[in-house]
Design an enzyme around this catalytic site. Structure first.
Site, PDB file in Angstrom:
ATOM      1  N   ASN A   1       0.825  -1.212   0.000  1.00 28.50           N
ATOM      2  CA  ASN A   1       0.000   0.000   0.000  1.00 28.50           C
ATOM      3  C   ASN A   1       0.856   1.258   0.000  1.00 28.50           C
ATOM      4  OD1 ASN A   1      -1.909   1.996   0.369  1.00 28.50           O
ATOM      5  ND2 ASN A   1      -3.008   0.935   1.985  1.00 28.50           N
ATOM      6  N   ASP A   2       1.473   1.572   1.124  1.00 29.36           N
ATOM      7  CA  ASP A   2       2.215   2.833   1.228  1.00 29.36           C
ATOM      8  C   ASP A   2       3.357   2.939   0.224  1.00 29.36           C
ATOM      9  OD1 ASP A   2       0.595   3.693   3.323  1.00 29.36           O
ATOM     10  OD2 ASP A   2       1.812   2.646   4.809  1.00 29.36           O
TER      11      ASP A   2
END
Lengths: 95, 461
Positions: free
Chosen positions: B387-388
């Site tokens: 994600n990040d």
């Protein structure tokens, strides 16, 4: 310990650290996990100290018990560390 | 000590150095590990020879117990659990050095004639401090990684002043021990303080920062061995200890750089707590969903695919079905590679080990710097459980807590499919604007199940 032998030990420390930095900067990210478990095994070198510490006669002294504890722990590190690193590196294959 | 023993120690030092050098290349890495193991064996053998063993039985039993535990753990541990194992082993290494230092202290303080000299006394204290911090710190890191205690940062008021007071206390108790080595009360104070410091310094660090913490503790375990070398006036301990110390520090730096954070910032802890507020103000992200069949069709029509794996992939145990996906694509002559972010997974290089275990060739695993320019020319990027590390806010939004962190430029590909369980946030607790981009499609569901279905569709096409 006299100043001369201390200086030699410090020389060894500085040079080995520098060599370590040079060598490890070149390790590619792919191998960082095995590098870590492998260096884990190397830090088990305390086993040398543990052997010396546990080699005393009689069970009366705290020193001996501490030495034996250290010996068990350092052996776990050495055996476990090298074996798991080998297990991982075996999986790295190129097709 | 006889000259032959010194030569044996010299040879083991050389074997450690050559071993680490060989560990730097995938082809020779296994051999390098064996070199280093032989070096260790030689150091142990040489030591045993010098001792003209007085207590053979005890030494033998201890080695047998330790060896059996080490062997068992190394064969049983799952690859997803390697970070936990390394954390635990770091702790054992720290505790071993700690115990050797204390053993030496109690031995020498038995009679006044053998009291430790100044170098000796200082080395003992340094070894107790580093060893103790490594031990309890690693145990906390292990419990956090294993989920036995909450991974979220545990902070309280006055934490940093307390650590400072403890450190000052250590110095004071150290000076008192130095003046009066025979009184064990000050040594006991040193022991308690160092064990406490380990707990207190790792508690406030969040679960997601564990890659940094285990790298650092790895370095500490080496430094502790090094300090023990000064106590025993033993060269091989210093060489091996400094190699490990250097290795851990470099990995720590790499991890910090990959997260765009300073080491101080990580160690002060509490990351991920304060950012909950501003995230809610941002515009609502509208995402486009995609189904399994369409995903299969997109794979079918692509000519190049890049997979971005994250720890979510490992949690879902999806690495083996991804290999099947790769085989389906390669059958169709689709270029299929993996883009690996340095902090993907729970420790440095973890993702590579997990993919290697799934029998994926290591030349398919490309690191961030080498792959980032390829994204604009890639037809399809498949983000699985990450994600990040693909959040474009790191490049575009100076307000974002992850601004400045190097990311994989997944958003620049023609199409991005994100396989995710839900719209949950990454560890930084922020929205990922990539999900709202026009070229981004969301494939919701458990990674393993969904990808199995995609592979099934591809097999039928």
């Amino acid at each position: 310990m006299n100043a001369d032998s201390l200086i030699i030990l410090i020389y060894i420390l500085v040079l080995a650290s520098y060599l370590g930095f040079e060598l490890i900067t070149k390790v590619p990210p792919t191998l960082h996990t095995p590098l870590m478990s492998g260096s884990n095994a190397i830090s088990g070198i305390t086993i040398v100290g543990a052997l010396i510490a546990s080699n005393e006669m009689g069970y009366g002294t705290l020193s001996k018990w501490l030495g034996m504890l250290a010996l068990i722990l350092a052996t776990i590190n050495v055996v476990g560390g090298y074996m798991v690193t080998d297990r991982m590196l075996k999986m790295f294959k190129k097709k | 000590m006889s000259i032959l023993i010194q030569i044996a120690y010299l040879i083991s030092s050389i074997l450690f150095i050559v071993g680490i050098k060989k560990l730097g290349k995938t082809k020779s890495a296994r051999e390098g590990n064996i070199y280093s193991a032989v070096g260790m064996l030689l150091a142990i053998a040489a030591t045993l020879v010098t001792l003209d063993i007085l207590s053979f039985v005890e030494i033998f039993v201890c080695i047998l117990i330790g060896g059996a535990i080490g062997l068992y753990v190394s064969q049983k541990v799952e690859m997803t659990k390697i970070p936990e194992m390394v954390a635990l082993f770091n702790g054992f290494g720290g505790l071993a050095s700690f115990a050797v230092a204390l053993s030496d202290y109690f031995l020498k303080t038995q009679s006044v004639d053998t009291y430790p000299d100044s170098v000796n006394a200082i080395s003992i204290m340094v070894s107790v401090l580093i060893g103790g911090v490594t031990f309890t710190g690693s145990m906390i890191a292990y419990l956090k990684l294993d989920g036995k205690i909450s991974g979220s940062p545990i902070t309280f008021k006055g934490q940093h002043p307390l650590n400072l007071i403890l450190l000052i206390g250590f110095v004071v108790a150290g000076v008192l021990t130095y003046i009066n080595p025979g009184d064990p009360i000050f040594m006991i104070a040193l022991i308690v303080i160092s064990l406490l410091l380990g707990v207190l310094t790792v508690m406030p660090i969040g679960g997601a920062d564990m890659p940094v913490v285990i790298s650092l503790l790895n370095s500490y375990s080496g430094m502790a061995a090094c300090a023990t070398g000064f106590i025993l006036n033993n060269n091989v301990l210093i060489v091996a200890g400094s190699l490990v110390g250097a290795s851990g520090i470099i990995l720590t730096q790499i991890m910090c750089k990959a997260m765009n954070r300073s080491l101080t910032n990580v160690l002060l802890g509490g990351f991920g707590q304060t950012v909950a507020g501003p995230a809610a103000d941002g515009p609502q992200i509208i995402v486009k969903e995609i189904g399994v069949e369409e995903t299969a069709m997109l794979f079918e029509s692509a000519s190049s695919v890049l997979v971005v794996p994250g720890y979510g992939m490992a949690v879902a145990q999806a690495q083996h079905v991804i290999r099947e996906l790769m085989e389906q694509c390669e059958k169709r002559n689709i270029d299929f590679k993996f883009a690996i972010h340095p902090v993907a997974g729970r420790m440095p290089g973890h993702m590579n080990v997990l993919l290697a275990e799934a029998n994926i060739s290591y030349d398919k695993l490309i690191e961030m710097e080498s792959i980032n320019d390829e994204f604009p020319n890639t037809d399809l990027v498949f983000v699985v459980g990450a994600n990040d590390v693909v959040n474009p806010a790191a490049r575009t939004n100076p307000e974002s807590p992850i601004y400045g962190m190097p990311i994989l430029n997944a958003d620049k590909a023609k199409t991005v499919i994100v396989c995710k369980r839900s719209m949950g946030k990454g560890y930084a607790g922020i929205e990922n604007e990539l999900f709202g981009y026009p070229n981004c499609l969301m494939l919701f569901g458990d990674a393993k199940q969904t990808i199995t279905k995609v592979v099934g569709e591809l097999k039928e096409m």
